[in-house]
Motif scaffolding. Structure first.
Motif, PDB file in Angstrom:
ATOM      1  N   GLY A  63       0.776  -1.224   0.000  1.00 54.45           N
ATOM      2  CA  GLY A  63       0.000   0.000   0.000  1.00 54.45           C
ATOM      3  C   GLY A  63       0.810   1.278   0.000  1.00 54.45           C
ATOM      4  O   GLY A  63       0.279   2.349   0.260  1.00 54.45           O
ATOM      5  N   ALA A  64       2.088   1.199  -0.324  1.00 53.18           N
ATOM      6  CA  ALA A  64       2.969   2.368  -0.209  1.00 53.18           C
ATOM      7  C   ALA A  64       3.063   3.209  -1.483  1.00 53.18           C
ATOM      8  O   ALA A  64       3.583   4.315  -1.440  1.00 53.18           O
TER       9      ALA A  64
ATOM     10  N   ASP B  67       1.887  -6.050 -16.399  1.00 54.22           N
ATOM     11  CA  ASP B  67       2.635  -5.341 -15.360  1.00 54.22           C
ATOM     12  C   ASP B  67       1.705  -4.725 -14.320  1.00 54.22           C
ATOM     13  O   ASP B  67       2.013  -4.745 -13.121  1.00 54.22           O
ATOM     14  N   LEU B  68       0.567  -4.195 -14.747  1.00 51.54           N
ATOM     15  CA  LEU B  68      -0.398  -3.676 -13.782  1.00 51.54           C
ATOM     16  C   LEU B  68      -0.887  -4.800 -12.870  1.00 51.54           C
ATOM     17  O   LEU B  68      -0.975  -4.631 -11.654  1.00 51.54           O
ATOM     18  N   ARG B  69      -1.181  -5.945 -13.445  1.00 54.85           N
ATOM     19  CA  ARG B  69      -1.621  -7.087 -12.633  1.00 54.85           C
ATOM     20  C   ARG B  69      -0.518  -7.541 -11.671  1.00 54.85           C
ATOM     21  O   ARG B  69      -0.796  -7.932 -10.540  1.00 54.85           O
ATOM     22  N   SER B  70       0.716  -7.481 -12.112  1.00 60.64           N
ATOM     23  CA  SER B  70       1.838  -7.840 -11.243  1.00 60.64           C
ATOM     24  C   SER B  70       1.934  -6.874 -10.062  1.00 60.64           C
ATOM     25  O   SER B  70       2.139  -7.296  -8.917  1.00 60.64           O
ATOM     26  N   ILE B  71       1.781  -5.599 -10.334  1.00 59.19           N
ATOM     27  CA  ILE B  71       1.807  -4.583  -9.268  1.00 59.19           C
ATOM     28  C   ILE B  71       0.657  -4.819  -8.294  1.00 59.19           C
ATOM     29  O   ILE B  71       0.838  -4.767  -7.076  1.00 59.19           O
ATOM     30  N   LEU B  72      -0.525  -5.095  -8.824  1.00 60.93           N
ATOM     31  CA  LEU B  72      -1.684  -5.380  -7.961  1.00 60.93           C
ATOM     32  C   LEU B  72      -1.427  -6.604  -7.098  1.00 60.93           C
ATOM     33  O   LEU B  72      -1.735  -6.603  -5.901  1.00 60.93           O
ATOM     34  N   GLY B  73      -0.861  -7.636  -7.698  1.00 62.06           N
ATOM     35  CA  GLY B  73      -0.585  -8.872  -6.972  1.00 62.06           C
ATOM     36  C   GLY B  73       0.407  -8.701  -5.838  1.00 62.06           C
ATOM     37  O   GLY B  73       0.375  -9.449  -4.865  1.00 62.06           O
ATOM     38  N   ARG B  74       1.254  -7.733  -5.945  1.00 59.03           N
ATOM     39  CA  ARG B  74       2.237  -7.471  -4.892  1.00 59.03           C
ATOM     40  C   ARG B  74       1.653  -6.625  -3.758  1.00 59.03           C
ATOM     41  O   ARG B  74       2.289  -6.422  -2.739  1.00 59.03           O
ATOM     42  N   GLY B  75       0.445  -6.104  -3.985  1.00 57.85           N
ATOM     43  CA  GLY B  75      -0.212  -5.329  -2.935  1.00 57.85           C
ATOM     44  C   GLY B  75       0.365  -3.943  -2.726  1.00 57.85           C
ATOM     45  O   GLY B  75       0.172  -3.340  -1.674  1.00 57.85           O
ATOM     46  N   TRP B  76       1.064  -3.413  -3.725  1.00 61.36           N
ATOM     47  CA  TRP B  76       1.730  -2.129  -3.573  1.00 61.36           C
ATOM     48  C   TRP B  76       0.785  -0.934  -3.594  1.00 61.36           C
ATOM     49  O   TRP B  76       1.132   0.144  -3.118  1.00 61.36           O
TER      50      TRP B  76
ATOM     51  N   HIS C 142      -2.813   1.293  -2.931  1.00 63.87           N
ATOM     52  CA  HIS C 142      -3.813   1.535  -1.895  1.00 63.87           C
ATOM     53  C   HIS C 142      -4.971   2.298  -2.537  1.00 63.87           C
ATOM     54  O   HIS C 142      -4.800   2.894  -3.612  1.00 63.87           O
ATOM     55  N   PRO C 143      -6.146   2.289  -1.940  1.00 61.19           N
ATOM     56  CA  PRO C 143      -7.240   3.087  -2.497  1.00 61.19           C
ATOM     57  C   PRO C 143      -6.791   4.545  -2.642  1.00 61.19           C
ATOM     58  O   PRO C 143      -6.253   5.137  -1.708  1.00 61.19           O
ATOM     59  N   GLY C 144      -6.950   5.059  -3.837  1.00 60.70           N
ATOM     60  CA  GLY C 144      -6.510   6.420  -4.134  1.00 60.70           C
ATOM     61  C   GLY C 144      -5.234   6.491  -4.951  1.00 60.70           C
ATOM     62  O   GLY C 144      -4.888   7.553  -5.461  1.00 60.70           O
ATOM     63  N   THR C 145      -4.508   5.372  -5.087  1.00 62.99           N
ATOM     64  CA  THR C 145      -3.323   5.368  -5.941  1.00 62.99           C
ATOM     65  C   THR C 145      -3.733   5.727  -7.359  1.00 62.99           C
ATOM     66  O   THR C 145      -4.743   5.236  -7.870  1.00 62.99           O
ATOM     67  N   ILE C 146      -2.938   6.565  -8.005  1.00 64.05           N
ATOM     68  CA  ILE C 146      -3.198   6.985  -9.381  1.00 64.05           C
ATOM     69  C   ILE C 146      -2.249   6.241 -10.308  1.00 64.05           C
ATOM     70  O   ILE C 146      -1.038   6.174 -10.058  1.00 64.05           O
ATOM     71  N   VAL C 147      -2.816   5.679 -11.382  1.00 69.79           N
ATOM     72  CA  VAL C 147      -2.017   5.011 -12.407  1.00 69.79           C
ATOM     73  C   VAL C 147      -2.253   5.764 -13.719  1.00 69.79           C
ATOM     74  O   VAL C 147      -3.390   5.902 -14.165  1.00 69.79           O
ATOM     75  N   VAL C 148      -1.167   6.259 -14.314  1.00 72.06           N
ATOM     76  CA  VAL C 148      -1.231   6.979 -15.587  1.00 72.06           C
ATOM     77  C   VAL C 148      -0.531   6.129 -16.631  1.00 72.06           C
ATOM     78  O   VAL C 148       0.601   5.697 -16.426  1.00 72.06           O
ATOM     79  N   ALA C 149      -1.223   5.893 -17.749  1.00 78.33           N
ATOM     80  CA  ALA C 149      -0.648   5.092 -18.833  1.00 78.33           C
ATOM     81  C   ALA C 149      -0.633   5.912 -20.114  1.00 78.33           C
ATOM     82  O   ALA C 149      -1.667   6.426 -20.547  1.00 78.33           O
ATOM     83  N   ASP C 150       0.541   6.028 -20.717  1.00 72.72           N
ATOM     84  CA  ASP C 150       0.731   6.808 -21.933  1.00 72.72           C
ATOM     85  C   ASP C 150       0.602   5.917 -23.163  1.00 72.72           C
ATOM     86  O   ASP C 150       0.824   4.705 -23.100  1.00 72.72           O
ATOM     87  N   ASN C 151       0.259   6.529 -24.274  1.00 73.40           N
ATOM     88  CA  ASN C 151       0.201   5.864 -25.584  1.00 73.40           C
ATOM     89  C   ASN C 151      -0.737   4.673 -25.621  1.00 73.40           C
ATOM     90  O   ASN C 151      -0.450   3.656 -26.255  1.00 73.40           O
ATOM     91  N   VAL C 152      -1.866   4.762 -24.956  1.00 78.26           N
ATOM     92  CA  VAL C 152      -2.828   3.659 -24.934  1.00 78.26           C
ATOM     93  C   VAL C 152      -3.579   3.566 -26.266  1.00 78.26           C
ATOM     94  O   VAL C 152      -4.023   2.500 -26.666  1.00 78.26           O
TER      95      VAL C 152
ATOM     96  N   SER D 298      -6.117   6.539 -14.094  1.00 72.60           N
ATOM     97  CA  SER D 298      -6.969   5.622 -13.327  1.00 72.60           C
ATOM     98  C   SER D 298      -6.690   5.741 -11.847  1.00 72.60           C
ATOM     99  O   SER D 298      -5.537   5.760 -11.422  1.00 72.60           O
ATOM    100  N   VAL D 299      -7.756   5.806 -11.069  1.00 68.76           N
ATOM    101  CA  VAL D 299      -7.644   5.842  -9.616  1.00 68.76           C
ATOM    102  C   VAL D 299      -8.073   4.474  -9.090  1.00 68.76           C
ATOM    103  O   VAL D 299      -9.176   3.994  -9.396  1.00 68.76           O
ATOM    104  N   TYR D 300      -7.184   3.855  -8.316  1.00 67.87           N
ATOM    105  CA  TYR D 300      -7.447   2.535  -7.756  1.00 67.87           C
ATOM    106  C   TYR D 300      -8.438   2.673  -6.593  1.00 67.87           C
ATOM    107  O   TYR D 300      -8.232   3.473  -5.686  1.00 67.87           O
ATOM    108  N   ARG D 301      -9.495   1.882  -6.642  1.00 61.62           N
ATOM    109  CA  ARG D 301     -10.511   1.941  -5.595  1.00 61.62           C
ATOM    110  C   ARG D 301     -10.278   0.907  -4.497  1.00 61.62           C
ATOM    111  O   ARG D 301     -10.908   0.976  -3.447  1.00 61.62           O
ATOM    112  N   GLY D 302      -9.423  -0.049  -4.772  1.00 60.60           N
ATOM    113  CA  GLY D 302      -9.120  -1.063  -3.763  1.00 60.60           C
ATOM    114  C   GLY D 302     -10.057  -2.232  -3.758  1.00 60.60           C
ATOM    115  O   GLY D 302     -10.935  -2.385  -4.509  1.00 60.60           O
TER     116      GLY D 302
END
Length: 92
Positions: free
Chosen positions: A8-9, A25-34, A36-46, A88-92
């Motif tokens: 959650g850091a 890679d997003l799924r890997s990050i989620l799986g590690r539990g890094w 927290h609700p409110g984390t922002i994920v920005v993805a370029d060139n989608v 994207s804002v992670y809701r947890g």
């Protein structure tokens, strides 16, 4: 803490590398539990060259796991080619 931070850091993730690896890679990050609700994920060139699996995943989980806004933009150094940045804002 193998990577220097605990569960959650992470407050912000910027994704801008191999477009085929965005979702894995997003799924890997989620799986590690890094995140927290409110984390922002920005993805370029989608949009171009594109990460359709990543975009579909976020659309499928809109309002449940993620709140995503698609920002229309253009490719770097090429104002005629449209692109997307996903915020994207992670809701947890």
């Amino acid at each position: 803490m193998k990577h220097g931070f605990g569960a959650g850091a992470v407050d912000l993730v910027f994704i801008d590398h191999d477009k085929n690896a965005y979702l894995a890679d997003l799924r890997s990050i989620l799986g590690r539990g890094w995140l927290h609700p409110g984390t922002i994920v920005v993805a370029d060139n989608v949009g171009m060259p594109g990460a359709p699996g990543y975009r579909s995943y976020l659309r499928e989980h809109q309002g449940t796991l993620w709140d995503t806004v698609e920002h229309k933009t253009h490719l770097e150094y090429q104002s005629l080619v449209p692109d997307l940045v996903l915020e994207s804002v992670y809701r947890g």
